[in-house]
Enzyme design. Structure first.
Site, PDB file in Angstrom:
ATOM      1  N   CYS A 169       0.818  -1.223   0.000  1.00 43.36           N
ATOM      2  CA  CYS A 169       0.000   0.000   0.000  1.00 43.36           C
ATOM      3  C   CYS A 169       0.849   1.270   0.000  1.00 43.36           C
ATOM      4  CB  CYS A 169      -0.960  -0.012   1.183  1.00 43.36           C
ATOM      5  SG  CYS A 169      -0.175   0.072   2.811  1.00 43.36           S
ATOM      6  N   HIS A 189      -2.458   1.282   6.894  1.00 44.00           N
ATOM      7  CA  HIS A 189      -2.856   1.181   5.488  1.00 44.00           C
ATOM      8  C   HIS A 189      -3.051   2.576   4.915  1.00 44.00           C
ATOM      9  CE1 HIS A 189      -4.268  -1.119   2.021  1.00 44.00           C
ATOM     10  NE2 HIS A 189      -5.175  -0.169   1.855  1.00 44.00           N
ATOM     11  N   HIS A 195      -5.920   1.814  -4.157  1.00 40.65           N
ATOM     12  CA  HIS A 195      -5.024   1.274  -3.139  1.00 40.65           C
ATOM     13  C   HIS A 195      -4.635  -0.157  -3.484  1.00 40.65           C
ATOM     14  CE1 HIS A 195      -7.973  -1.122  -0.378  1.00 40.65           C
ATOM     15  NE2 HIS A 195      -8.486  -1.029  -1.583  1.00 40.65           N
TER      16      HIS A 195
END
Length: 371
Positions: free
Chosen positions: A286, A334, A346
Site C-alpha cells: 500500500c 494502510h 489502493h
C-alpha cells in the site's frame, strides 16, 4: 484361628465379574467419547473464517510497514557506513602521503650529519653560503612541523571515523535483525491466512469471495487506466478513466497538475498484484504504491504509512481532494490515494490486485495533503 479362615467369596461368579468389568469399561469409553464430542470446536462458518483471515491480513500489513521502516533505516545506515568507510580510505591515503614526506625530511637530516650550527659556521669556508643554507633549513623545519601536525590531524580523524563506522555497523546489524523478525512475522500471518482459506470447501470459498467482493463495493465499476490532462488556468487538472474494465468514464478533477500526475500513475497500476514490501514496477504494497505515484509527480515521500501521514498537511475527511493520502486503522497501517467521490486507489492485501475502492471499507484514521 484367623489364619485358617477361608477367604470371603464374592457374591458374583467369575463370568459375572468379567461381564461387569466389560460393561464398566464400555460405559467409561462412552462417557469419554461424549465428553470429547461435547468439547470439540465446531467447524467455523465462512463469516468467521473471513473475519479471522481479514484480521491476519491486517496484522500482516502492520508487520509489513514495520519491515518497510526497518528496511529504510537499514538502507540509511548502510549508506552512512559506506560514506564513512570511503572517507576513512581517503584520510588514510593522505596520512600515508604525509608520512612519506616526513620520512624524506628525516633522511635528508640524517645525511647532513646533524652538526651543531655554530660548529658548521666555524668550519665553513663560505659563511654567506652557510647562512643561506641555514635559512633554507629553518624554512624546511617549519614545513616539517606543518607535516607533523597534518599527520596528527589525519590520525585523529581516522580514529574518529573508525569509531563512527563501528557505531553505524552496529546499527546496521540491529536494523537487519529487525528486518528478519518482521519478515518472519509477515510470512507467518500470510501462511496462517492461506491455511484457513485452504480448509474451506469450494462452496464456502465461493461465499468467502462473494463477501469480499461485497465489502469492496464499487471497486470493479470504478474504471481503470487514464491519463492526466493539461493544467487549467485555475491550477486544476483532469484525469479521465477509460473502459478497460467496463468502468465509468467520468473525469477526476485534481486540485493541481502534480496531484493529477499521481492519480494518473496510480490508475496505470490498476490490476497489478499486491506484493508485500514491494515498490514496483510489477507489484506494490500500500505505501509502496502511494510513494511511487507521488514520485512520478516529482514529489519524494517516505516509505512507510506512519511516516507518510506526516509528509504533508493534515486535512479532515470533509476536506478531502483528489491526490490526498488517506490512512486507515488505529495503527496507521494502510494508505490509499484519494480520487474523489469517496473512493481511492489502493493495494489492498495479498491476493487482491490494486483497485479502486470506497474509503468506507476500512476504519478511517486520517488524511494528508502532499502538494
Amino acid at each position: 484361628m484367623a489364619a485358617h479362615r477361608k477367604p470371603k467369596q464374592s457374591p458374583l461368579g467369575g463370568q459375572a465379574v468379567r461381564t461387569a468389568a466389560t460393561l464398566a469399561l464400555a460405559s467409561a469409553a462412552t462417557a469419554t467419547l461424549f465428553e470429547g464430542s461435547g468439547h470439540a470446536d465446531p467447524r467455523p462458518t465462512t463469516a468467521q473464517v473471513k473475519a479471522k483471515v481479514d484480521r491476519l491480513y491486517e496484522e500482516a500489513e502492520v508487520a509489513t510497514e514495520r519491515y518497510n521502516g526497518a528496511e529504510e533505516k537499514a538502507d540509511e545506515a548502510r549508506a552512512a557506513f559506506d560514506r564513512l568507510r570511503d572517507e576513512a580510505a581517503r584520510r588514510t591515503q593522505r596520512l600515508n602521503t604525509a608520512r612519506d614526506g616526513l620520512g624524506a625530511m628525516a633522511a635528508a637530516q640524517y645525511r647532513s650529519g646533524g652538526l651543531d650550527p655554530a660548529v658548521q659556521l666555524a668550519l665553513t669556508s663560505a659563511p654567506d653560503e652557510y647562512l643561506e643554507r641555514a635559512a633554507l633549513a629553518e624554512r624546511a623545519g617549519d614545513r616539517q612541523a606543518v607535516a607533523v601536525s597534518a599527520v596528527r590531524r589525519e590520525l585523529a580523524a581516522i580514529r574518529q571515523l573508525r569509531e563512527e563506522s563501528a557505531g553505524r555497523l552496529t546499527a546496521l546489524r540491529g536494523h537487519e535483525a529487525e528486518l528478519r523478525r518482521q519478515k518472519t512475522a509477515v510470512l507467518g500471518k500470510l501462511r496462517a491466512a492461506r491455511t484457513l482459506l485452504a480448509r474451506l470447501t469450494a462452496e464456502e470459498r465461493a461465499r468467502y469471495e462473494a463477501a469480499t467482493a461485497a465489502r469492496d463495493g464499487s471497486a470493479a465499476s470504478a474504471g481503470n487506466g487514464g491519463t492526466a490532462g493539461t493544467t487549467a488556468s485555475g491550477g486544476s487538472a483532469t484525469v479521465r478513466a477509460d473502459r478497460s474494465t467496463g468502468g465509468e468514464r467520468g473525469p477526476v478533477t485534481a486540485p493541481n497538475s502534480r496531484a493529477a500526475e499521481a492519480i494518473s500513475f496510480a490508475r496505470a497500476q490498476l490490476g497489478k498484484p499486491y506484493v508485500w514490501g514491494a515498490t514496483g514496477p510489477s507489484g506494490y504494497d500500500c505505501s509502496g504504491l502511494t510513494q511511487a505515484a507521488w514520485r512520478a509527480a516529482g514529489v519524494s515521500l517516505p516509505r512507510t504509512t506512519y511516516t507518510q501521514i506526516n509528509a504533508g498537511r493534515r486535512v479532515s475527511r470533509s476536506e478531502l481532494a483528489p491526490g490526498d493520502l488517506v490512512f486507515f486503522y488505529s495503527g496507521i497501517s494502510h494508505v490509499g490515494l484519494y480520487i474523489g467521490g469517496g473512493r481511492m486507489i489502493h493495494a489492498p492485501r495479498p491476493g487482491a490486485p490494486i483497485r479502486v475502492a470506497p474509503i468506507d471499507e476500512m476504519p478511517f484514521a486520517g488524511a494528508t495533503r502532499v502538494s
